[in-house]
Write an enzyme that holds these catalytic residues in place. Structure first.
Site, PDB file in Angstrom:
ATOM      1  N   LYS A   1       0.842  -1.206   0.000  1.00 24.60           N
ATOM      2  CA  LYS A   1       0.000   0.000   0.000  1.00 24.60           C
ATOM      3  C   LYS A   1       0.875   1.253   0.000  1.00 24.60           C
ATOM      4  O   LYS A   1       0.644   2.184  -0.782  1.00 24.60           O
ATOM      5  CB  LYS A   1      -0.945  -0.005   1.225  1.00 24.60           C
ATOM      6  CG  LYS A   1      -2.081  -1.001   1.068  1.00 24.60           C
ATOM      7  CD  LYS A   1      -2.836  -1.287   2.367  1.00 24.60           C
ATOM      8  CE  LYS A   1      -3.890  -2.372   2.120  1.00 24.60           C
ATOM      9  NZ  LYS A   1      -4.577  -2.838   3.326  1.00 24.60           N
TER      10      LYS A   1
ATOM     11  N   GLN B   1      -4.697  -1.181   9.381  1.00 29.94           N
ATOM     12  CA  GLN B   1      -4.733  -2.558   8.869  1.00 29.94           C
ATOM     13  C   GLN B   1      -5.395  -3.487   9.896  1.00 29.94           C
ATOM     14  O   GLN B   1      -5.044  -3.474  11.076  1.00 29.94           O
ATOM     15  CB  GLN B   1      -3.294  -3.022   8.566  1.00 29.94           C
ATOM     16  CG  GLN B   1      -3.194  -4.381   7.899  1.00 29.94           C
ATOM     17  CD  GLN B   1      -3.746  -4.407   6.478  1.00 29.94           C
ATOM     18  OE1 GLN B   1      -3.807  -3.383   5.799  1.00 29.94           O
ATOM     19  NE2 GLN B   1      -4.155  -5.573   6.024  1.00 29.94           N
TER      20      GLN B   1
ATOM     21  N   ASP C   1     -11.196   3.307   4.051  1.00 30.47           N
ATOM     22  CA  ASP C   1     -11.586   1.896   4.098  1.00 30.47           C
ATOM     23  C   ASP C   1     -13.108   1.741   4.108  1.00 30.47           C
ATOM     24  O   ASP C   1     -13.619   0.632   3.998  1.00 30.47           O
ATOM     25  CB  ASP C   1     -11.045   1.291   5.402  1.00 30.47           C
ATOM     26  CG  ASP C   1     -10.084   0.159   5.157  1.00 30.47           C
ATOM     27  OD1 ASP C   1      -9.936  -0.252   3.998  1.00 30.47           O
ATOM     28  OD2 ASP C   1      -9.487  -0.301   6.139  1.00 30.47           O
TER      29      ASP C   1
HETATM   30  N1  GUN Z   1      -7.189  -6.529   6.165  1.00 33.27           N
HETATM   31  C1  GUN Z   1      -7.484  -7.259   5.065  1.00 33.27           C
HETATM   32  N2  GUN Z   1      -8.088  -6.497   4.137  1.00 33.27           N
HETATM   33  C2  GUN Z   1      -8.181  -5.261   4.647  1.00 33.27           C
HETATM   34  C3  GUN Z   1      -8.716  -4.028   4.166  1.00 33.27           C
HETATM   35  O1  GUN Z   1      -9.232  -3.920   3.055  1.00 33.27           O
HETATM   36  N3  GUN Z   1      -8.630  -2.980   5.012  1.00 33.27           N
HETATM   37  C4  GUN Z   1      -8.076  -3.084   6.248  1.00 33.27           C
HETATM   38  N4  GUN Z   1      -8.041  -1.988   7.011  1.00 33.27           N
HETATM   39  N5  GUN Z   1      -7.576  -4.190   6.729  1.00 33.27           N
HETATM   40  C5  GUN Z   1      -7.624  -5.277   5.930  1.00 33.27           C
END
Ligand code: GUN
Length: 297
Positions: free
Chosen positions: A54, A98, A121
């Site tokens: 990311k 995350q 998100d």
């Molecule tokens: N963990 C796995 N996929 C995601 C996501 O799309 N966003 C977040 N914040 N954590 C994740």
């Protein structure tokens, strides 16, 4: 084999290029550089990999990018203070924490500390509600990625029967809302659904987001259906010697080999939905930056 494979990497590359061009324009015309902050608590290897990707992709798109890595024993108040600081930082337009967080941290409270405008998100109560109400929202990245793949593959989705297997806040619930908004007839199925194979067989569009390796079998799929596999499950290698050596690989929630024989289209895992998630995160951050600057509603 009859199914066509939907290559998420190609679609993600296209979206990233669009985002990169838009970032360049925003910087040149408005002096606005979209900024993304990613927060990771602990050392989970899969999460470390996602977070690294990311950050790198945000930088590659010309964005401002910061990554905060915190120890697994970070306290709730420390976490909330960091998120509040990022929320108040004018250089940061999007915040992603995350998930999953270590068990001692309250995920809901942490997410609630992110203002809805910076919640790239789409996990906040405000953004989830706005999606349901049909108001401008930031929508979770993986479901948005699924919808982009579906529209690119099938065109107009009006009237299609969609079955979503899984009801998480991160994927199942928002993808069902997006499909409904695209005029599909949507069924949400889950672990308590009676005769799940029969429900799945009704689907023109089958979205699997349950987190159970290869659960969806070939004979659960309507011939010609479009199958979107959101699952990312780590399993031992099929070959006993390699499995004994501790080797693992990633598989989806769909039995891919069987799906290839029946479906019209299928996403591979890895290489399907996964790459879209990060590309949409960049897109959401640009959208958030534009809204915060008053350039878009
Ligand atoms: N963990 C796995 N996929 C995601 C996501 O799309 N966003 C977040 N914040 N954590 C994740």
């Amino acid at each position: 084999m009859s199914a066509q494979i939907i290559d998420g990497r190609i679609h993600a590359e296209r979206l990233r290029a669009e985002v990169g061009a838009e970032v360049a324009l925003l910087r040149a015309e408005h002096g606005l550089q979209p900024g993304l902050a990613v927060v990771l608590v602990g050392e989970d290897p899969a999460s470390l990999g996602y977070v690294k990707s990311k950050g790198e992709q945000a930088l590659a798109a010309g964005m401002h990018s910061v990554t905060h890595r915190l120890p697994a024993d970070t306290r709730q108040d420390e976490m909330i203070r960091l998120v509040a600081d990022l929320d108040a930082d004018p250089l940061i337009h999007g915040i992603l924490v995350q998930l999953p967080l270590p068990k001692h941290l309250d995920e809901n409270a942490v997410i609630a500390a992110i203002s809805p405008d910076k919640d790239v998100d789409g996990l906040s109560v405000a953004n989830a509600g706005r999606l349901v109400a049909g108001l401008p929202a930031l929508v979770a990245c993986t479901p948005t990625g699924c919808l982009i793949l579906l529209k690119a593959t099938l065109g107009d989705l009006t009237g299609k029967r969609a079955v979503v297997v899984g009801r998480s806040l991160l994927v199942g619930k928002p993808i069902a809302q997006l499909l409904l908004a695209a005029d599909c007839t949507v069924t949400m199925a889950h672990s308590r659904t009676v005769d799940l194979p029969a429900v799945c067989r009704e689907a023109d569009i089958l979205v699997a987001a349950v987190g159970r390796p290869r659960m969806i079998r070939g004979d659960w799929i309507k011939p010609g259906a479009c199958v979107i596999d959101v699952g990312i499950n780590r399993v031992p290698f099929d070959h006993p010697e390699q499995a004994a050596a501790g080797k693992t690989k990633i598989v989806g929630d769909v039995n891919y080999k069987e799906a290839l024989e029946v479906a019209g289209w299928v996403t591979p895992a890895p290489g399907g939905v996964g790459p879209m998630t990060v590309a949409v995160l960049l897109h959401n951050t640009v959208l958030a930056a534009k809204r915060q600057a008053g350039l878009e509603i």
